[in-house]
Design a protein around this motif. Structure first.
Motif, mmCIF file in Angstrom:
data_model
loop_
_atom_site.group_PDB
_atom_site.id
_atom_site.type_symbol
_atom_site.label_atom_id
_atom_site.label_comp_id
_atom_site.label_asym_id
_atom_site.label_seq_id
_atom_site.Cartn_x
_atom_site.Cartn_y
_atom_site.Cartn_z
ATOM 1 N N ARG A 1 -0.305 6.324 2.801
ATOM 2 C CA ARG A 1 -0.584 5.440 1.655
ATOM 3 C C ARG A 1 -1.176 5.601 0.412
ATOM 4 N NH1 ARG A 1 -2.526 0.396 5.832
ATOM 5 N NH2 ARG A 1 -0.309 0.123 6.806
ATOM 6 N N TYR B 1 0.853 -1.083 -0.152
ATOM 7 C CA TYR B 1 0.081 0.111 -0.023
ATOM 8 C C TYR B 1 0.748 1.292 0.022
ATOM 9 C CZ TYR B 1 -4.039 -3.241 1.115
ATOM 10 O OH TYR B 1 -4.687 -4.097 0.967
ATOM 11 N N ASP C 1 -4.659 1.139 -1.436
ATOM 12 C CA ASP C 1 -5.510 0.727 -0.496
ATOM 13 C C ASP C 1 -6.131 -0.569 -0.980
ATOM 14 O OD1 ASP C 1 -7.990 1.401 -1.762
ATOM 15 O OD2 ASP C 1 -7.857 3.713 -0.916
#
Length: 219
Positions: free
Chosen positions: A207, A180, A210
């Protein structure tokens, strides 16, 4: 020894070391194989791999497993899987094929032509025979060969003929690892250089990728 074998062409060979030994089909093994690379940096457990794949493949006579290092495993069967004439070191593990769903396409563009044009922006598309193979109802999907050295593509900004731009998002079926932080499939979050270099200072909101990229079993 491995480095020496790979660089033999740079050596000055003696008469005893040069050409003269020819291997024919009579010298080949009658067994067949699958060669696979596991996309993880963790130590492989051969027994666990055997227990996992045995019920999936249901091979009549079972199979043998050989560890070639660098997370490369050779599975040997009594029926054909992989051409063993190719040295393991020459096999390219930079590509893998996945089913990809394309979401957010306006109804009038839910066509085979649109699916091929959009998917070609991700990677090499396996050409379907007819539209029903890509029709998911309110989305399209195709099998695409992806370059594993690149981050996963989250979607594409598509321009329509009327000048409007739309975002088409992608979902991928049966992803193995997915980092991620960098979006690559060759490792997970804990093994990513971005995470390691940050020394734990990165937060989840940092990040760029996802779990929405994953297709879960019910999808």
């Amino acid at each position: 020894m491995e480095a020496l074998t790979q660089n033999w062409s740079r050596l000055t060979l003696s008469d005893r070391e040069g050409p003269g030994c020819n291997l024919t089909n009579e010298d080949c093994s009658l067994e067949f194989s699958i060669i696979a690379k596991f996309l993880t940096k963790r130590v492989l457990n051969i027994d666990a791999i055997a227990k996992t794949f045995n019920p999936l493949w249901r091979s009549c006579n079972g199979f043998k497993i050989q560890n070639y290092g660098d997370h490369i495993i050779l599975f040997t069967f009594d029926n054909k899987r992989y051409d063993k004439e190719v040295p393991v070191g020459e096999i390219n593990f930079d590509n893998a094929s996945f089913w990809v769903q394309l979401h957010g396409i306006p109804p009038q563009y839910l066509t085979l032509e649109a699916a091929l044009k959009i998917s070609n922006m991700i990677g090499e598309v396996f050409q379907p025979k007819e539209f029903k193979e890509v029709d998911g109802g309110n989305f399209l999907w195709l099998k695409v060969k992806l370059d594993l050295s690149l981050p996963l593509c989250r979607g594409h900004l598509i321009s329509l003929e009327n000048g409007k731009q739309i975002w088409v998002s992608f979902k991928y079926q049966r992803l193995p690892n997915l980092c991620y932080w960098c979006g690559r499939l060759t490792h997970d979050d804990k093994d990513c250089e971005i995470w390691i270099d940050s020394k734990g200072t990165l937060k989840p909101e940092d990040r760029k990728f996802d779990s929405s990229l994953r297709l879960w079993p019910s999808s």
